[in-house]
Design an enzyme around this catalytic site. Structure first.
Site, PDB file in Angstrom:
ATOM      1  N   LYS A 101       1.389  -1.317  -0.146  1.00 34.28           N
ATOM      2  CA  LYS A 101      -0.427   0.684  -0.374  1.00 34.28           C
ATOM      3  C   LYS A 101       0.839   1.432   0.213  1.00 34.28           C
ATOM      4  O   LYS A 101       0.454   2.479  -0.515  1.00 34.28           O
ATOM      5  CB  LYS A 101      -1.063   0.120   1.147  1.00 34.28           C
ATOM      6  N   LYS A 136      -4.969  -9.482  -5.823  1.00 38.69           N
ATOM      7  CA  LYS A 136      -6.761 -10.211  -5.195  1.00 38.69           C
ATOM      8  C   LYS A 136      -7.330  -8.877  -5.837  1.00 38.69           C
ATOM      9  O   LYS A 136      -7.332  -8.259  -5.626  1.00 38.69           O
ATOM     10  CB  LYS A 136      -5.873  -9.695  -3.484  1.00 38.69           C
ATOM     11  N   LYS A 174     -11.198  -3.158  -3.227  1.00 38.85           N
ATOM     12  CA  LYS A 174     -11.826  -2.679  -2.951  1.00 38.85           C
ATOM     13  C   LYS A 174     -10.888  -1.336  -3.251  1.00 38.85           C
ATOM     14  O   LYS A 174     -10.777  -0.277  -3.409  1.00 38.85           O
ATOM     15  CB  LYS A 174     -13.126  -1.792  -2.112  1.00 38.85           C
TER      16      LYS A 174
HETATM   17  P1  ADP Z   1      -9.139  -3.808   1.060  1.00 37.33           P
HETATM   18  O1  ADP Z   1      -7.895  -4.584   0.431  1.00 37.33           O
HETATM   19  O2  ADP Z   1     -10.729  -4.499  -0.289  1.00 37.33           O
HETATM   20  O3  ADP Z   1      -9.652  -2.736   0.857  1.00 37.33           O
HETATM   21  P2  ADP Z   1      -9.521  -4.902   3.339  1.00 37.33           P
HETATM   22  O4  ADP Z   1      -8.386  -4.766   3.661  1.00 37.33           O
HETATM   23  O5  ADP Z   1     -10.716  -3.777   3.613  1.00 37.33           O
HETATM   24  O6  ADP Z   1      -9.875  -5.084   1.515  1.00 37.33           O
HETATM   25  O7  ADP Z   1     -10.336  -6.193   4.183  1.00 37.33           O
HETATM   26  C1  ADP Z   1     -11.448  -7.126   4.241  1.00 37.33           C
HETATM   27  C2  ADP Z   1     -11.461  -7.800   4.934  1.00 37.33           C
HETATM   28  O8  ADP Z   1     -11.706  -9.039   3.527  1.00 37.33           O
HETATM   29  C3  ADP Z   1     -10.461  -8.895   5.348  1.00 37.33           C
HETATM   30  O9  ADP Z   1     -10.945  -9.357   6.528  1.00 37.33           O
HETATM   31  C4  ADP Z   1      -9.149  -9.373   4.582  1.00 37.33           C
HETATM   32  O10 ADP Z   1      -8.926  -9.717   4.462  1.00 37.33           O
HETATM   33  C5  ADP Z   1     -11.049  -9.738   3.557  1.00 37.33           C
HETATM   34  N1  ADP Z   1     -10.110  -9.446   2.236  1.00 37.33           N
HETATM   35  C6  ADP Z   1     -10.315  -8.194   1.702  1.00 37.33           C
HETATM   36  N2  ADP Z   1     -10.223  -8.782  -0.588  1.00 37.33           N
HETATM   37  C7  ADP Z   1     -10.021  -9.938   0.399  1.00 37.33           C
HETATM   38  C8  ADP Z   1      -9.789 -10.685  -1.238  1.00 37.33           C
HETATM   39  N3  ADP Z   1      -9.879 -10.337  -2.185  1.00 37.33           N
HETATM   40  N4  ADP Z   1      -9.636 -12.554  -0.872  1.00 37.33           N
HETATM   41  C9  ADP Z   1     -10.579 -12.590   0.311  1.00 37.33           C
HETATM   42  N5  ADP Z   1     -10.395 -12.108   1.191  1.00 37.33           N
HETATM   43  C10 ADP Z   1     -10.719 -10.498   1.551  1.00 37.33           C
END
Ligand code: ADP
Ligand code: TRP
Length: 341
Positions: A119, A207, A210
């Site tokens: 990030k 992955k 969002k």
């Molecule tokens: P992002 O990376 O989309 O900003 P977050 O860091 O807020 O998402 O993650 C929120 C939750 O969703 C965590 O438990 C994270 O492990 C899960 N999560 C986010 N992206 C994925 C993904 N691509 N596959 C599985 N779990 C995910």
């Protein structure tokens, strides 16, 4: 001692996507169905974590409230006595414990966090908030003595850091923290062989996220079932010509299999038996598209029925009760480190 605790949070900086649902929300819904009565179940909005990456501050509060409604629409039981639903920033002990833990977390270990590296890459102004993110996450977990933390594979390192910090302080000060279970036990508890990692449908080496602008690779929980089905059907695959569970050589196909496994709740074995060796990728895409659109229709209908007043009441009651629990741990730590007599 109260009941053992299952706890998770999902950042509220944007709309949730299928990765958030399958990695964080669904395991929590299933665990609470299975263990309610025996475990205390905490699900919270880590709103202070939400602006560790860029966010629209004018809409953050509304976004947070919308995302909390998602937890309920997904099946978290607002009426259950064992279920607590709260906002991190409404319980000041989270911030206070973070400031204390910061003095025991090492620069080296925080620099090694892959999420931090990813990030911060290419950014000219990397904030202390992003760097410190895992310490705040550790405080979120340790304040309630949580044992099981259903999260996606990407959060494994943060969970390990939480354990390291808990053990480090326990060694120095005596048993002040309950140490969360290690990854192996987390997987066993959620009956999984590996952590969920949903990939972008467009670029399956990344992955689904969002935080990255990748609209065609990401299925948002607000997408219409039709639009979502379309995204699945045009998912990037490979030219191997046979369906296999193989993250290295066939990440696009494996991603679809994983989504199918999680949404149908079929076992890993059953999914392999159903699909391995088949040649028509189109059949798999149709099957996954059906599951995804059926899930979205039901979820969106539930979401439209979430009652705002009951939600507000639940939050306020939980925040009172959780502040009490959190303050007990905080007081123990304050005493241990010499801030209180
Ligand atoms: P992002 O990376 O989309 O900003 P977050 O860091 O807020 O998402 O993650 C929120 C939750 O969703 C965590 O438990 C994270 O492990 C899960 N999560 C986010 N992206 C994925 C993904 N691509 N596959 C599985 N779990 C995910
Ligand atoms: N780091 C998690 C995410 O990326 C959110 C989170 C914050 C969390 N504190 C937590 C998850 C405590 C589980 C437990 O979304």
């Amino acid at each position: 001692m109260g009941k053992p605790v299952i706890l998770t949070g999902l950042r509220t900086n944007a709309e949730y996507h299928l990765g958030n649902y399958l990695g964080g929300i669904l395991p929590m819904v299933r665990m609470q169905q299975e263990h309610a009565g025996v475990y205390q179940v905490n699900m919270f909005a880590p709103d202070l974590h939400s602006f560790t990456t860029e966010v629209d501050h004018d809409t953050l509060y509304t976004q947070t409230m919308k995302n909390i409604a998602v937890f309920v629409a997904a099946g978290m039981p607002i009426d259950s006595q064992d279920f607590y639903l709260y906002r991190q920033s409404f319980i000041p002990a989270h911030s206070e414990l973070t400031v204390i833990l910061n003095n025991f977390a090492y620069f080296g270990e925080l620099s090694r966090m892959t999420q931090f590296k990813d990030k911060s890459e290419g950014k000219s102004n990397v904030t202390a908030g992003l760097f410190d993110y895992p310490v705040l996450m550790a405080a979120d977990i340790l304040l309630y003595g949580a044992s099981y933390i259903p999260v996606g594979d990407d959060q494994k390192q943060h969970l390990e850091l939480t354990r390291d910090l808990a053990i480090r302080l326990n060694n120095k000060f005596g048993d002040i923290f309950i140490v969360p279970k290690d990854w192996k036990h987390q997987l066993q508890f959620s009956k999984r062989l590996e952590g969920a990692r949903i990939r972008s449908l467009r670029n399956p080496s990344q992955k689904m996220s969002k935080s990255v602008s990748d609209p065609t690779g990401t299925i948002l929980l607000t997408d219409t079932p039709e639009a979502a089905a379309k995204k699945v059907k045009s998912a990037e695959t490979d030219s191997v010509g046979k369906i296999n569970w193989d993250w290295n050589n066939q990440p696009g196909i494996t991603n679809l299999l994983q989504i199918y496994e999680l949404l149908t709740s079929n076992s890993h074995k059953e999914v392999l038996a159903e699909w391995t060796g088949r040649e028509l990728y189109g059949d798999l895409k149709v099957a996954v598209a059906e599951q995804v659109s059926a899930f979205l229709s039901e979820f969106q209908s539930n979401l439209s029925k979430v009652d705002k007043n009951s939600l507000q009441k639940k939050l306020e009651a939980s925040e009172l009760e959780m502040a009490n629990q959190a303050n007990i741990t905080l007081a123990k730590v304050q005493k241990a480190v010499g801030l209180r007599p």
